[in-house]
Design a protein around this motif. Structure first.
Motif, short mmCIF file in Angstrom:
data_model
loop_
_atom_site.label_atom_id
_atom_site.label_comp_id
_atom_site.label_asym_id
_atom_site.label_seq_id
_atom_site.Cartn_x
_atom_site.Cartn_y
_atom_site.Cartn_z
N LYS A 43 0.89 -1.14 0.05
CA LYS A 43 -0.06 -0.06 -0.14
C LYS A 43 0.86 1.29 0.12
N LEU A 44 1.83 1.22 0.83
CA LEU A 44 2.95 2.58 0.67
C LEU A 44 3.53 2.62 -0.57
N LEU A 45 4.08 1.51 -1.11
CA LEU A 45 5.02 1.67 -2.22
C LEU A 45 4.05 1.63 -3.62
N ALA A 46 2.88 0.86 -3.62
CA ALA A 46 2.09 0.42 -4.86
C ALA A 46 0.45 0.75 -4.54
N PRO A 47 0.34 1.99 -4.25
CA PRO A 47 -0.95 2.28 -3.70
C PRO A 47 -2.16 1.79 -4.96
N GLU A 48 -1.83 1.78 -6.01
CA GLU A 48 -2.78 1.61 -7.30
C GLU A 48 -2.99 -0.12 -7.21
N ILE A 100 10.73 -8.57 -3.14
CA ILE A 100 11.63 -7.44 -3.06
C ILE A 100 12.32 -7.50 -1.46
N VAL A 101 13.31 -7.48 -1.42
CA VAL A 101 14.00 -7.35 -0.05
C VAL A 101 14.53 -6.02 0.43
N GLY A 102 14.17 -5.26 1.39
CA GLY A 102 14.67 -4.06 1.65
C GLY A 102 14.24 -3.02 1.14
N ALA A 103 13.06 -3.03 0.32
CA ALA A 103 12.37 -1.62 -0.17
C ALA A 103 11.63 -1.00 0.91
N THR A 104 10.92 -1.83 1.77
CA THR A 104 10.32 -1.40 2.99
C THR A 104 11.05 -1.93 4.11
N GLY A 105 10.53 -1.80 5.37
CA GLY A 105 11.17 -2.27 6.46
C GLY A 105 10.90 -3.31 7.03
N GLU A 106 10.37 -4.32 6.22
CA GLU A 106 10.06 -5.74 6.90
C GLU A 106 11.44 -6.46 7.38
N THR A 107 11.15 -7.18 8.36
CA THR A 107 12.26 -7.96 9.26
C THR A 107 12.46 -9.35 8.41
N GLU A 129 11.01 9.33 -1.82
CA GLU A 129 11.32 9.67 -0.22
C GLU A 129 10.64 8.44 0.38
N ARG A 130 9.92 7.41 -0.23
CA ARG A 130 9.43 6.29 0.41
C ARG A 130 10.41 5.19 0.41
N LEU A 131 11.64 5.12 -0.51
CA LEU A 131 12.47 4.66 -0.48
C LEU A 131 13.85 4.53 0.01
N PRO A 132 14.68 3.59 0.15
CA PRO A 132 16.12 3.84 0.92
C PRO A 132 16.68 4.76 -0.09
N GLN A 133 17.57 5.37 0.35
CA GLN A 133 18.41 6.49 -0.46
C GLN A 133 19.13 5.82 -1.49
N LEU A 134 19.41 6.54 -2.57
CA LEU A 134 20.22 6.02 -3.65
C LEU A 134 21.55 5.60 -3.08
N GLY A 135 22.17 4.53 -3.65
CA GLY A 135 23.32 4.20 -3.11
C GLY A 135 23.64 3.32 -1.95
N THR A 136 22.19 3.15 -1.17
CA THR A 136 22.46 2.11 -0.07
C THR A 136 21.76 0.93 -0.47
N GLN A 137 22.74 0.10 -0.89
CA GLN A 137 21.81 -1.48 -1.47
C GLN A 137 22.13 -2.49 -0.37
N VAL A 138 20.70 -3.14 -0.47
CA VAL A 138 20.63 -4.36 0.43
C VAL A 138 21.81 -5.26 0.41
N PRO A 139 22.68 -5.70 1.24
CA PRO A 139 23.75 -6.52 1.44
C PRO A 139 23.45 -7.85 0.78
N MET A 140 24.12 -8.54 -0.26
CA MET A 140 23.92 -9.64 -0.91
C MET A 140 23.71 -10.75 0.05
N LEU A 141 24.61 -10.58 1.23
CA LEU A 141 24.60 -11.58 2.29
C LEU A 141 23.27 -11.88 2.97
N ARG A 142 22.47 -10.76 2.99
CA ARG A 142 21.08 -10.84 3.45
C ARG A 142 20.23 -11.70 2.51
#
Length: 420
Positions: free
Chosen positions: A178-183, A226-233, A265-278
């Motif tokens: 709902k946050l990232l794809a409200p349509e 998708i992992v890391g676009a929102t704050g899910e554990t 503004e709803r997404l992680p900042q550019l350049g902050t990539q999710v670690p491949m190890l995760r």
């Protein structure tokens, strides 16, 4: 249309498809017969892997990168200023056949942005597969991306021509979507999954009675998150995976670390990539859930909502449950053998077969492929070496991390080298 224009489309739409990782050809078997073209059972321009580990090449493209939606995380979002292109149905068919004849590929992975509406888009994807099967007699592997919201009729037809179908649920939680794809509506992702599941069940049932029943999605269905676009554990992500495995009989769930390519503004900042190890730890946990008998709640819970990046999830579980160990390798059942760090599914099968004839010691275990640098802290066997132990979980963790870079480790004598 000129070759240069086709090449330009291919560059645009192959590049746009690279973010979809739910691409696998495992589980399908189509045999070449009656002068057909291609064969997905005998072998394998993206690389994927079959169930038995063979690497195969697939033409992986979008039908179009035009899209009516404006999802924050998607590079093809409506508001993104990018070069757009669209293939005609016959162009995709011709590309697939020409690439196959040149031995560049062994199959097709076809997805699409959504243009006009879900059914219109899905109709075009199905038309490609249908032409390949019926007109070109193509028996190679075909993976179609199911379009959320597509009708039951189209989903049924898609499964008759494709080996695998997949619906990407994209964001692991309803609130994140709902946050990232409200349509988009979460229910639209579930509807085609339910249809495919029911059709596969029906096909298997009818096949027992009528041998000539047409195949339906023989490689099953999969999805991607998708992992890391929102704050899910990791706990939220894996609970979602467990739900989809149980409710829709999925073959695979794929995890794609979010790559920040769009400023929002709803997404992680550019350049902050999710670690491949995760991403890797999520796949390891997924493997434990599917092949090692672990329940997701054993691996992640409210006290451990995220996976340990330093050690793999199986070892992390063992360190939290030292009261279950040591395990007697000569007496333990299959359930407990699979829970020993450093012991894989194939090794468990070998252990069970070998111990019918004699009690196993460290030398036997080394020959069976046990990763003794991990397993030695959690097992006992016929050898007396390393029998006495009073190590804490932190001490064991430290020793394993300290020696994790060693390929070989001496365990009981200078003559015995054991894989680490």
């Amino acid at each position: 249309m000129s070759f240069d224009r086709i090449k330009e489309k291919l560059n645009i739409l192959a590049d746009a498809a690279k973010y979809d990782v739910s691409c696998s050809s495992s589980g399908s078997k189509r045999t070449n017969k009656e002068k057909s073209l291609g064969n997905s059972s005998g072998m394998g321009i993206c690389h994927s892997y079959t169930e038995d580990g063979r690497c195969v090449s697939l033409l992986k493209i979008l039908m179009t990168n035009h899209c009516i939606f404006d999802c924050a995380y998607c590079v093809t979002r409506r508001s993104n200023d990018i070069k757009r292109a669209a293939f005609k149905i016959q162009e995709v068919v011709d590309l697939t056949i020409n690439f196959y004849r040149r031995n560049y590929i062994e199959g097709l992975f076809l997805s699409s942005g959504i243009f006009k509406d879900a059914d219109y888009t899905m109709e075009r994807l199905v038309a490609v597969a249908k032409k390949l099967r019926l007109e070109e007699k193509f028996n190679g592997y075909i993976h179609l991306k199911s379009i959320p919201g597509a009708s039951d009729e189209l989903m049924r037809e898609a499964g008759l021509y494709a080996d695998r179908l997949s619906v990407n649920i994209e964001i692991p939680t309803v609130s994140g979507l709902k946050l990232l794809a409200p349509e988009k509506d979460h229910k639209d992702f579930l509807k085609p999954m339910e249809k495919v599941k029911n059709e596969i069940i029906q096909y298997k049932s009818e096949k027992k009675i009528i041998k000539s029943t047409p195949k339906y999605a023989p490689a099953g269905q999969s999805t991607q998150m998708i992992v890391g676009a929102t704050g899910e554990t990791d706990q939220q992500i894996l609970l979602t995976s467990a739900y989809f495995y149980k409710e829709f009989n999925l073959k695979r769930v794929y995890y794609s670390g979010y790559v920040p390519v769009i400023a929002d503004e709803r997404l992680p900042q550019l350049g902050t990539q999710v670690p491949m190890l995760r991403e890797n730890r999520l796949y390891q946990t997924d493997w434990l859930m599917r092949f090692y008998g672990f329940d997701v709640r054993e691996i992640v819970d409210k006290n451990n909502p995220n996976l340990d990046l330093e050690v793999d999830p199986k070892l992390a579980w063992a360190l939290r449950n030292l009261h279950e160990f040591p395990v007697n390798i000569n007496k333990a059942d299959k359930f407990m053998l699979l829970r020993i760090p450093g012991v894989g599914v194939k090794s468990v099968s070998k252990i069970i077969k070998a111990r019918r004839f004699r009690k196993l010691n460290w030398q036997h275990l080394a020959k069976l492929g046990i990763a003794s640098n991990r397993a030695k802290y959690f097992i006992t066997c016929e050898s007396s070496e390393f029998e006495k132990r009073d190590l804490t979980a932190e001490q064991i963790r430290g020793f394993i991390l300290q020696n994790s870079s060693s390929k070989f480790r001496k365990l009981v004598s200078p003559q015995l080298n054991v894989f680490g």
